[in-house]
Design an enzyme around this catalytic site. Structure first.
Site, PDB file in Angstrom:
ATOM      1  CB  ILE A 137      -0.842   0.036   1.202  1.00  0.00           C
ATOM      2  CG1 ILE A 137      -1.734  -1.037   1.427  1.00  0.00           C
ATOM      3  CG2 ILE A 137      -1.657   0.981   1.297  1.00  0.00           C
ATOM      4  CD1 ILE A 137      -2.458  -1.539   2.783  1.00  0.00           C
ATOM      5  CB  CYS A 138       2.169   3.574  -1.834  1.00  0.00           C
ATOM      6  SG  CYS A 138       1.453   3.880  -3.546  1.00  0.00           S
ATOM      7  CB  ALA A 139      -0.020   8.103  -1.288  1.00  0.00           C
TER       8      ALA A 139
END
Length: 105
Positions: free
Chosen positions: A60-62
Site C-alpha cells: 500500500i502507498c498513497a
C-alpha cells in the site's frame, strides 16, 4: 504479471484470508494516517529487508504507484503472492473509510 492489483473493496476479504498489509510510504506519511492493520516498511528501506515480506502481502502507498514499484521489485527477487492496492490510501479515504494515525499496529 509480477503482482495482482486489487481494489479497496477487495481488501477486507484478503485480510480475512490471512493477507498481510504493508504500507511502503515514508514513516511521516504512515503516521499521519494509514489503513488499519497495515505495518510500515518504507520503500526507501526495502532493499535488504526483502525477507520481511512473505506471500499473500498487500502493498500500500498513497496512490498505488510506489507500492506497485515495491511489488515489481519484490517479484524480481522471487517473491510470490504479492498484491498492490490500486488507488492506495487516497482511494480508501475517498470512499469514506477510516484511517488510523500513529505508529505501528
Amino acid at each position: 504479471m509480477t503482482h495482482q492489483d486489487i481494489f479497496t473493496t477487495e481488501l477486507e476479504g484478503k485480510t480475512r484470508h490471512g493477507a498481510r498489509l504493508i504500507d511502503v510510504r515514508e514513516r511521516e506519511e504512515y503516521t499521519a494516517g494509514h489503513i488499519p492493520g497495515a505495518a510500515n516498511l518504507p520503500l526507501s528501506e526495502l532493499v535488504g529487508r526483502e525477507d520481511d515480506i512473505g506471500p499473500d502481502t498487500v502493498l500500500i502507498c498513497a496512490s498505488g504507484n510506489r507500492s506497485s514499484q515495491a511489488a515489481a521489485y519484490l517479484a524480481a527477487q522471487g517473491k510470490t503472492g504479492l498484491m498492490n492496492l490500486s488507488g492506495g490510501t487516497a482511494a480508501w479515504r475517498r470512499e469514506g473509510r477510516a484511517l488510523t494515525q500513529g505508529d505501528q499496529p
